[in-house]
Design a protein around this motif. Structure first.
Motif, PDB file in Angstrom:
ATOM      1  N   LEU A   1       0.805  -1.224   0.000  1.00 38.78           N
ATOM      2  CA  LEU A   1       0.000   0.000   0.000  1.00 38.78           C
ATOM      3  C   LEU A   1       0.837   1.273   0.000  1.00 38.78           C
ATOM      4  O   LEU A   1       0.307   2.348   0.215  1.00 38.78           O
ATOM      5  N   SER A   2       2.124   1.166  -0.250  1.00 36.52           N
ATOM      6  CA  SER A   2       2.986   2.348  -0.158  1.00 36.52           C
ATOM      7  C   SER A   2       2.635   3.411  -1.191  1.00 36.52           C
ATOM      8  O   SER A   2       2.893   4.587  -0.976  1.00 36.52           O
ATOM      9  N   PHE A   3       2.028   3.026  -2.302  1.00 31.38           N
ATOM     10  CA  PHE A   3       1.656   4.041  -3.294  1.00 31.38           C
ATOM     11  C   PHE A   3       0.404   4.797  -2.877  1.00 31.38           C
ATOM     12  O   PHE A   3       0.175   5.910  -3.326  1.00 31.38           O
ATOM     13  N   LEU A   4      -0.426   4.228  -2.008  1.00 28.16           N
ATOM     14  CA  LEU A   4      -1.615   4.911  -1.509  1.00 28.16           C
ATOM     15  C   LEU A   4      -1.352   5.624  -0.190  1.00 28.16           C
ATOM     16  O   LEU A   4      -1.826   6.729   0.035  1.00 28.16           O
TER      17      LEU A   4
ATOM     18  N   ARG B   1       2.098   5.135   9.378  1.00 24.63           N
ATOM     19  CA  ARG B   1       0.642   5.192   9.239  1.00 24.63           C
ATOM     20  C   ARG B   1       0.093   3.855   8.749  1.00 24.63           C
ATOM     21  O   ARG B   1      -0.929   3.374   9.231  1.00 24.63           O
ATOM     22  N   ARG B   2       0.779   3.242   7.778  1.00 26.61           N
ATOM     23  CA  ARG B   2       0.343   1.923   7.294  1.00 26.61           C
ATOM     24  C   ARG B   2       0.357   0.901   8.420  1.00 26.61           C
ATOM     25  O   ARG B   2      -0.569   0.107   8.567  1.00 26.61           O
ATOM     26  N   SER B   3       1.413   0.944   9.237  1.00 25.62           N
ATOM     27  CA  SER B   3       1.526  -0.016  10.340  1.00 25.62           C
ATOM     28  C   SER B   3       0.427   0.190  11.375  1.00 25.62           C
ATOM     29  O   SER B   3      -0.182  -0.774  11.847  1.00 25.62           O
ATOM     30  N   VAL B   4       0.170   1.448  11.722  1.00 24.18           N
ATOM     31  CA  VAL B   4      -0.865   1.745  12.723  1.00 24.18           C
ATOM     32  C   VAL B   4      -2.241   1.351  12.181  1.00 24.18           C
ATOM     33  O   VAL B   4      -3.036   0.712  12.885  1.00 24.18           O
TER      34      VAL B   4
ATOM     35  N   SER C   1     -14.220   0.844   4.082  1.00 27.32           N
ATOM     36  CA  SER C   1     -13.359   0.915   2.896  1.00 27.32           C
ATOM     37  C   SER C   1     -11.901   0.649   3.252  1.00 27.32           C
ATOM     38  O   SER C   1     -11.197  -0.053   2.523  1.00 27.32           O
ATOM     39  N   ILE C   2     -11.450   1.214   4.368  1.00 28.13           N
ATOM     40  CA  ILE C   2     -10.067   1.011   4.797  1.00 28.13           C
ATOM     41  C   ILE C   2      -9.832  -0.447   5.146  1.00 28.13           C
ATOM     42  O   ILE C   2      -8.840  -1.049   4.741  1.00 28.13           O
TER      43      ILE C   2
ATOM     44  N   VAL D   1      -7.633  -5.808   3.696  1.00 26.07           N
ATOM     45  CA  VAL D   1      -7.926  -7.235   3.513  1.00 26.07           C
ATOM     46  C   VAL D   1      -7.589  -7.669   2.094  1.00 26.07           C
ATOM     47  O   VAL D   1      -6.961  -8.710   1.872  1.00 26.07           O
ATOM     48  N   ARG D   2      -7.986  -6.866   1.111  1.00 27.13           N
ATOM     49  CA  ARG D   2      -7.714  -7.217  -0.293  1.00 27.13           C
ATOM     50  C   ARG D   2      -6.219  -7.249  -0.583  1.00 27.13           C
ATOM     51  O   ARG D   2      -5.740  -8.135  -1.290  1.00 27.13           O
ATOM     52  N   PHE D   3      -5.468  -6.285  -0.051  1.00 30.17           N
ATOM     53  CA  PHE D   3      -4.034  -6.283  -0.297  1.00 30.17           C
ATOM     54  C   PHE D   3      -3.353  -7.446   0.408  1.00 30.17           C
ATOM     55  O   PHE D   3      -2.381  -7.986  -0.097  1.00 30.17           O
ATOM     56  N   LYS D   4      -3.868  -7.834   1.539  1.00 28.04           N
ATOM     57  CA  LYS D   4      -3.303  -8.996   2.227  1.00 28.04           C
ATOM     58  C   LYS D   4      -3.533 -10.257   1.395  1.00 28.04           C
ATOM     59  O   LYS D   4      -2.656 -11.112   1.274  1.00 28.04           O
ATOM     60  N   GLN D   5      -4.732 -10.386   0.803  1.00 28.34           N
ATOM     61  CA  GLN D   5      -5.015 -11.518  -0.083  1.00 28.34           C
ATOM     62  C   GLN D   5      -4.137 -11.459  -1.316  1.00 28.34           C
ATOM     63  O   GLN D   5      -3.653 -12.477  -1.800  1.00 28.34           O
TER      64      GLN D   5
END
Length: 144
Positions: free
Chosen positions: A3-6, A12-15, A78-79, A84-88
């Motif tokens: 998700l680094s491009f978003l 923030r991604r980790s939190v 949405s978040i 979930v989708r990126f994890k899949q």
């Protein structure tokens, strides 16, 4: 892919990922920093930012603040869905279907015909930009 491009901020991604995985969690800043192996200052900054968004609530317990997810935040579904989708997506294994021989491709591309009208422009020995020549011509015309 991640998700680094978003979300460019790693903290923030980790939190966000922590609160997506633990939606009922109530955590202190230092506790969350320890869980994520990050500095408390950066985690606190992101928690305050996310609280400013409305994604998190905080409350005081003694001299510490406890953060938890705002279940009524309009973008929460949405978040969560995005994480979930990126994890899949990460679990999908890609396989190589075709490999190309770079040396062979390079030799083929060297054989591309160049139209004769382009050759003078490709081989010119111009040392100054074209605009410089045009500027000199304009100056000469204005002086006459």
């Amino acid at each position: 892919m991640d998700l680094s491009f978003l979300i460019p901020s790693k903290v923030r991604r980790s939190v966000l990922a922590y609160f997506v995985e633990n939606p009922e969690a109530k955590v202190y800043v230092r506790e969350l920093a320890r869980n994520l192996s990050l500095s408390p200052q950066t985690v606190h900054r992101e928690l305050v930012n996310l609280e400013g968004w409305g994604f998190l609530f905080s409350s005081s317990q003694g001299n510490q603040r406890v953060f938890r997810v705002n279940q009524k935040f309009p973008l929460k579904p949405s978040i969560v869905d995005m994480f979930v989708r990126f994890k899949q997506h990460e679990s999908i294994k890609l396989e190589t279907v075709k490999t190309l021989d770079w040396k062979k491709l390079r030799s083929e591309y060297r054989k591309i015909p160049i139209p004769p009208s382009l050759i003078p422009g490709l081989t010119s020995k111009r040392t100054k930009p074209r605009a410089w020549d045009e500027e000199i011509l304009l100056k000469k015309k204005s002086l006459i």
